[in-house]
Motif scaffolding. Sequence first.
Motif, PDB file in Angstrom:
ATOM      1  N   GLY A 109      39.782  37.474  56.467  1.00 31.79           N
ATOM      2  CA  GLY A 109      39.217  36.191  56.069  1.00 31.79           C
ATOM      3  C   GLY A 109      40.243  35.125  55.751  1.00 31.79           C
ATOM      4  N   ALA A 110      41.479  35.281  56.253  1.00 31.75           N
ATOM      5  CA  ALA A 110      42.525  34.296  55.966  1.00 31.75           C
ATOM      6  C   ALA A 110      42.506  33.196  57.028  1.00 31.75           C
ATOM      7  N   LYS A 188      48.653  40.033  50.483  1.00 31.40           N
ATOM      8  CA  LYS A 188      48.491  38.882  49.600  1.00 31.40           C
ATOM      9  C   LYS A 188      47.353  37.943  49.979  1.00 31.40           C
ATOM     10  N   MET A 189      46.821  38.014  51.181  1.00 25.89           N
ATOM     11  CA  MET A 189      45.929  36.938  51.609  1.00 25.89           C
ATOM     12  C   MET A 189      44.504  37.377  51.935  1.00 25.89           C
ATOM     13  N   PRO A 192      38.989  37.161  48.173  1.00 28.30           N
ATOM     14  CA  PRO A 192      38.876  37.820  46.865  1.00 28.30           C
ATOM     15  C   PRO A 192      37.859  38.959  46.859  1.00 28.30           C
ATOM     16  N   ALA A 552      30.275  30.905  42.539  1.00 28.91           N
ATOM     17  CA  ALA A 552      31.092  32.113  42.400  1.00 28.91           C
ATOM     18  C   ALA A 552      30.343  33.263  41.767  1.00 28.91           C
ATOM     19  N   GLN A 555      27.886  34.924  44.016  1.00 27.88           N
ATOM     20  CA  GLN A 555      28.562  35.632  45.104  1.00 27.88           C
ATOM     21  C   GLN A 555      29.021  37.006  44.677  1.00 27.88           C
TER      22      GLN A 555
END
Lengths: 567, 210
Positions: A109-110, A188-189, A192, A552, A555
């Motif tokens: 999803g980056a 790292k990417m 979340p 948020a 979600q």
Amino acid sequence: MTHAQPTAHTTHGAHAQETGNNWRKYFSFSTDHKVIGIQYLVTSFVFYLIGGALAELVRTELATPQSDFVSREIYNQLFTMHATVMIFLWIIPSLTGGFGNYLVPLMIGAKDMAFPRLNAIAFWLIPPTGILLLLSFFVGTANSGWTSYPPLSLVSNQAGEAIWILGVILLGTSSIMAALNFMTTILKMRIPSMPFQKMPLFCWAMIATSALQLIATPVLTGAMILLGFDLLVGTAFFNPTGGGDPVVYQHMFWFYSHPAVYIMILPAFGMISEILPTHARKPIFGYLTIAYSSLAISFLGLVVWAHHMFTSGTPDWLRMFFMIATMAIAVPTGIKVFGWLATIWGGKLRLCSAMLFAMGFISMFVIGGLSGVMVAAVPFDIHVHDTYFIVAHLHYVLFGGSVFGIYASLYHWFPKMTGRMLNEFWGKVHFVLTFVGMNMTFLPMHVLGLQGMNRRIAEYDPQFATINLICTIGSYILAVSTIPFLINAIWSWVKGPQAGANPWQSLTLEWMTSSPPPVENFDLDPVLVSGPYDYGHVNAQTYNTSFVIEPASAQTAEAEEAATASS
Amino acid sequence: MQGSTVTQSQAELNFSATHSHQIDHHSEHPDHRLFGFVLFLISESMLFVGLFVAYLTYRAVAPVWPPAGTPEVELLLPSINTVILLSSSFVIHQADGAIKKNDVKGMQLWFLATIAMGATFLAGQVYEYAHLEFGLAEGNLFGSTFYVLTGFHGLHVFVGLLLMSLVLWRSRRRGHYSDQKHFGVEATEIYWHFVDVIWIFLFSMLYLLH
């Protein structure tokens, strides 16, 4: 709650725009990971055809026992360049650079890779280096095999050998740059809502691959530097006449080049783990074991290199260690194979070209893997070392494994990359020709090796003539097999039927955006609502509405809900 | 990406993709450069590990080491050099402390001092090369490994000097480095420590234990 559904109309519109104006971007210093991925794939496929042409010349020479087609010197150059091109310019760039670049950011999803410019530099090192290596034929290219063992490599074509050393250093540098990019991106990417245990298995495989590239490649660079000093300055690191030790080179070389085997197969393992559940409509069997077995293979892969050197005067206790360590790799590999078999067991199989190649991958790779366990045994290896048995083994792994994996993935992700479907009929013709050609070429080589035919020699005993002729005919079938694929790919890219966002009804994130995806991948930021392989656990709507935008708190709640529902 | 995407308003998300890349590249995209740079150094250290292991293997396999007829290596100059290089690690760390207090001038001064120390080290090494009694390719394995290992390390010192000069050049612009934004300073410092650690291994192997 807003569902974002890319309709067929917008997909077509975006596609027309891309092909209409922007084909030039593929020839530019683009920093878009999707453009770079396709640059890698197309470039490496061109090198595959060149490496294949070199292989056909080798096989043509070997059709008869005498060295009558090319001279012995040229023959040595041909097989050296065949291996160099196939390993460094086809399999490694297409698997890591090509599919890794295209898929990794989409799957997590980056918007792009962590270091887009470094990414572009890593790619643009490859075409000039490849051309340089091929041009070295004009000065007499390296002719001591892709292993380039001293002292042989120090007494043959000096100019060609120097170019070869430079080429390997440059391609290694490119590979390190790509690996540190993948490592950073995956660690790292991720979005979340994607913890490690919800990451697609291809990303796990790319972590394992990148770790190997980062740790092992610099040691090869070190070996190349010392070899270069020996070749050009006259030092004697590896030259026994000056007090050097050629076995030190072999250790350094194989410390990289054995892990390189896993660099060439782990990404394929990852992609097969994506393709099988999608087309079997079942969750992957043993997600965590398949994920961790990649890491185990990566670790064990670093401590088995000397099994290439059982006949190099390696002491017995060391042979014993490397034999056991090598055989231990069969355990994580076997875990993967059984996981895949259990995945397709009782599944509603969709026998499309991608699935055929994926199942061909399993069967061919298992043959290569089993002969790998055989040659790991010291007593057996001493007999078949440097014979055609090894050639058969490595081609079952690298052709039956890596190349089948690449083909399966090309059929699977072509719709995503181009927005068009490939033709299934010609895909199946391609599969049958490749499968028959591959087995006809490489299966008889097991017999040749056991009968004692040496590799890397242009002339051979007439008793091997019949089997060699069969291999050569098989290799011509392999050459022909690329024609339906090439025509299919080019025609479909231009005129194939529209694919839509998710033609395979897959659950991983790359299918949750239009085909081809827009710049920066997702018009709306994606949120996971299901695991990557929850086939049968989710309702049909999920395949089209998997990215959801809302506040948020809601979600997270939904993500948790989906997680509990699936487990 | 961490955490930021979820809380974004819908209006921001519908923002034209091509433009957002240019505009909020720095604000939205967390900085992973330090992480990537450390990965690179791990990889780079494997180059030295490979060369060290090669050296140790030669040493272990040879009946006499260094090979018969190898002249003694002078110890005094390299020891002074070692002290200079190792102390420069503490000096460059002061630069990091300065920039974290937003003191660009201080950072520049400490960087200049480190450059001077690094350059002294390199000059010392060149002087040593010029006065050694063995050459690179004279059939002496110790000599060859000596030059390749110290030469490679020297190359890394040289790259370190270039990096520091680059940081100094960039720091002319007001606000290029600040207490919030100083990746270049930090990366150069880590790199310089890396070069130092390599030297400790090299010095022990080639001078003390040979």
